[in-house]
Design a protein around this motif. Sequence first.
Motif, mmCIF file in Angstrom:
data_model
loop_
_atom_site.group_PDB
_atom_site.id
_atom_site.type_symbol
_atom_site.label_atom_id
_atom_site.label_comp_id
_atom_site.label_asym_id
_atom_site.label_seq_id
_atom_site.Cartn_x
_atom_site.Cartn_y
_atom_site.Cartn_z
ATOM 1 N N UNK A 159 0.830 -1.202 0.000
ATOM 2 C CA UNK A 159 0.000 0.000 0.000
ATOM 3 C C UNK A 159 0.862 1.248 0.000
ATOM 4 N N UNK A 160 0.397 2.283 -0.686
ATOM 5 C CA UNK A 160 1.038 3.602 -0.581
ATOM 6 C C UNK A 160 -0.018 4.616 -0.169
ATOM 7 N N UNK A 161 0.463 5.662 0.473
ATOM 8 C CA UNK A 161 -0.429 6.769 0.852
ATOM 9 C C UNK A 161 -0.484 7.757 -0.309
ATOM 10 N N UNK A 162 -1.665 8.225 -0.575
ATOM 11 C CA UNK A 162 -1.851 9.213 -1.633
ATOM 12 C C UNK A 162 -1.642 10.610 -1.037
ATOM 13 N N UNK A 163 -0.375 10.925 -0.763
ATOM 14 C CA UNK A 163 -0.074 12.222 -0.153
ATOM 15 C C UNK A 163 0.010 13.298 -1.235
ATOM 16 N N UNK A 164 0.197 14.526 -0.800
ATOM 17 C CA UNK A 164 0.295 15.626 -1.761
ATOM 18 C C UNK A 164 1.559 15.528 -2.621
ATOM 19 N N UNK A 165 2.595 14.870 -2.046
ATOM 20 C CA UNK A 165 3.848 14.774 -2.810
ATOM 21 C C UNK A 165 3.798 13.538 -3.712
ATOM 22 N N UNK A 166 2.798 13.518 -4.567
ATOM 23 C CA UNK A 166 2.614 12.370 -5.465
ATOM 24 C C UNK A 166 3.867 12.175 -6.318
ATOM 25 N N UNK A 216 -0.459 -9.884 -5.083
ATOM 26 C CA UNK A 216 -1.686 -9.808 -5.877
ATOM 27 C C UNK A 216 -2.335 -8.427 -5.929
ATOM 28 N N UNK A 217 -2.144 -7.620 -4.885
ATOM 29 C CA UNK A 217 -2.805 -6.316 -4.867
ATOM 30 C C UNK A 217 -1.851 -5.210 -4.450
ATOM 31 N N UNK A 218 -2.001 -4.057 -5.092
ATOM 32 C CA UNK A 218 -1.325 -2.820 -4.696
ATOM 33 C C UNK A 218 -2.397 -1.772 -4.473
ATOM 34 N N UNK A 219 -2.442 -1.239 -3.282
ATOM 35 C CA UNK A 219 -3.515 -0.309 -2.927
ATOM 36 C C UNK A 219 -2.990 1.111 -2.773
ATOM 37 N N UNK A 220 -3.828 2.060 -3.152
ATOM 38 C CA UNK A 220 -3.520 3.470 -2.943
ATOM 39 C C UNK A 220 -4.539 4.003 -1.948
ATOM 40 N N UNK A 221 -4.024 4.554 -0.855
ATOM 41 C CA UNK A 221 -4.907 4.970 0.234
ATOM 42 C C UNK A 221 -4.928 6.488 0.366
ATOM 43 N N UNK A 222 -6.119 7.041 0.484
ATOM 44 C CA UNK A 222 -6.239 8.470 0.797
ATOM 45 C C UNK A 222 -6.052 8.602 2.299
ATOM 46 N N UNK A 223 -5.025 9.329 2.750
ATOM 47 C CA UNK A 223 -4.753 9.351 4.186
ATOM 48 C C UNK A 223 -5.835 10.061 4.995
ATOM 49 N N UNK A 224 -6.121 9.505 6.154
ATOM 50 C CA UNK A 224 -7.009 10.130 7.126
ATOM 51 C C UNK A 224 -6.140 10.936 8.092
#
Lengths: 312, 314
Positions: free
Chosen positions: B142-149, B163-171
Motif C-alpha cells: 500500500x502507498x499513501x496518496x499524499x500531496x507529494x505524489x 496480488x494487490x497494490x492499494x492506494x490509500x487516501x490518508x485520514x
Amino acid sequence: MIKPVSVAALPVAENFIIQKNRIENDAGPGCKRVCVVTGTHGDELEGQYVCAQLAKILNEDKQKLSGIVDIYPALNPLGIDSVTRGFPMFDLDMNRIFPGSQTGLLAEVVAHDVIHDIDGADMCIDIHSSNIFLREIPQVRVSEQTAAELLSYAVMLNVDLVWIHASATVLESTLAHSLNIRGVKTLVVEMGVGMRITENYCTQLVDGILNLLHELGMWSGQIGQVRKPLVSKDQRIDFLNSDAHGIFIPGASHGSHVNAGDCIGKVIDPLVGVVVEEVLAPNSGLLFTLREYPVVFGGSLLARIMEDSKNG
Amino acid sequence: MDKNVIYSIKSLYRESMNIIGYTFGSGEHSCCVVGALRGNEIQQMAICAQLIDTLKRLEENGCIANGKSIMIIPCANHYSMNIGKRFWPLDNTDINRMFPGYDQGETTQRIADGLFKSIKDYVYGVQMASFYREGEFLPHVKVMDTDCKNRETYESLTDFGLPYGLIRIPQPYDTATLNYNWQIWGCHAYSLFSNYTEHIGRQSTQTAVNAVLRFLIAKGIIKWALHRGMHTRVLNEELIINVQARNAGILKKHVYVGEEVSEGDLLCEIIHPLEGNTIGRIKSPTDGTVFFAYNKQLVTEYSDVFNIVPFSYT
C-alpha cells in the motif's frame, strides 16, 4: 428525559447504548441547546461528577432554564465499565475517529451517531481529565484557528487557564474539531487526573457551565463567583520531560506559581538510592501540569509551566 | 553485514531496549525495511528476520549491487513484545502514531525520532505493517496518496509481485505514521501487509520475503534471480467493498480469504450465542475476491466481517 443516542448489538445478550439526559424548559422553536459531553476516554472520570451535579441543579430549578441542555456522561461506556482508556476491542483512540462513519466499525458508527446527535447545538463542552499520568488544573484548550471565535466563551467557564495551542493535522479527527467545523462551538476542558474525581475542580466547572448558560440567556438561577482565567496568548509554555528513568517525586505544589530555578521534583533510582535527575523550573510561571504517576522513562512528561506574562 | 544500535532507551528495572539495524552493502542508502513497531507484530518481525538471513547469504555471494546499501530493522519495540502488549508498556501509546517524532518529547516520540533520523534519507522504505482490524488479509502493498505524489512510487507497486497494490487516501490519524512521514520526506514508501500479525505463517512469511527481494531486484539494489511473482492489480482502497454484520452473535464463515465469490453467495451466518439458531445470513454484494476476513468467533453489530475486491468497478 433519558434518550438513546447510539445503540448496537453486542455478541452475547447485550446492547451497546450511549445515552443522554435531555433537560429542557421553555424549549420552543429556535431555543438554544447546549451539550455537555464526557467519557470519551474510559479512564477519565472527572466529568462524571460534573454531569451528575449539573443534572441535579438543573432538574431542581428547571423553571429557571430556558432551552435545552443535553448531558452525555459516557461516550465510551464499555471503556468506563472496564477501566479502559480506549474503546474496547478497537485499536484507535476514540477521539481520533470523528466524525466517524455510518459504514465503519462499531466505534466509527458510534462516533457518527454522536456527531449527528449533537449537530445543530449552539455550544458543546467536551470534558476530559488528562490521563492517569498527569494532573491538570481546570483549563480550556482551544486551537489557534478557533481561538478568535471561542476565547470569549472559554473565559466564561470559571477555569484557571485558557491554553491556545498550535493546530495539528492529527487533531482534525477529534470530536471538538469535527463539531467546530460544523458550526457547533465546542470547548475542550481538561482538568484533574485519570481514574479519580477531584470534587472541587468539578464544582468549579459546574459553576462555570451555569455561568455560560447564564451568559447565553439560558439560565436565570444562582451562579457563583466566576474567576478570570490566565490566557496563554504570547506566553511560552515549557514542557519538562524527564531525561532519566526512575521514580518521580514531586517537589512543588500543583497549580502553584514557581520561580525560575525552583525544584519541581526529582527522579530517583530506588535500587541504589540516588537522585538521577533534579527537575528545575526553566522560567517563572504557573505550574499547571504535574506528573501524578511516579514511574518514568526518558521522555516522560513531568510538568508544564506557563511562563509569566512579560506584559505584567 | 553490519549490526548497529540505532536507538537505545533505558528502563528502571529492565535491560536497555536497543533497536538494531542490520546493514548490507555500502554506499547510497537505497532501501530500508522496518518490521515490528508494535509488540504483537510477530509476523512482521519474523519476515525481517528471514530477510536478514537471506541477505546474509546474498551478500556473501556478492549479490548486493555496488554502491547500494540496505538496512533492515526487525523490531523497534521489544519492550512491548516481551510482555505480550501491542503498545508501549507504560503509557499504551503507539510508536506508529508518533512520526516524525520529537527528541525532546514523550518516550514514544523520542523513539520515533531516533528511528526516523536513521531511516528518513533512504530512497525506498518498506514497512511491514499490521492493521487495526482483527482478521486475515490477502497479502498486499500500500502507498499513501499524499500531496507529494510521485509517479514512480505508484508504478513500483507492481515490483513486489503481490496480488494487490492499494492506494490509500490518508485520514488525519495516518499523518503521524511512519509510511506517511517517510513519503513526506521524499522517500518512496510502502506498507507491506502480510496475512497475519500475531501468528507466523510459513507460507505468508516466504511470500513477504520474496516480495521485498523482488522489489530490491527491480530497483537494481540486489543482483539475483527470482520468479516475478503475481500480476499486481493496483486499485484505490476505497473501491474495496466492506461487508458489515447487521446482527451480533457467533460468526460461522462459509468463505475464506482468497476465495472468489459471486453476487448472492452466502458468506457467513450469524448464530444466536445462547440458543444456536441462525439469526442472520450475509451474502456477497458483488462478484469478487475475498480480500479480508474477520477472524474472531464473536461479532458485534457493525463488525467488518469481509472485504471484497470486485472483479470490475462498473
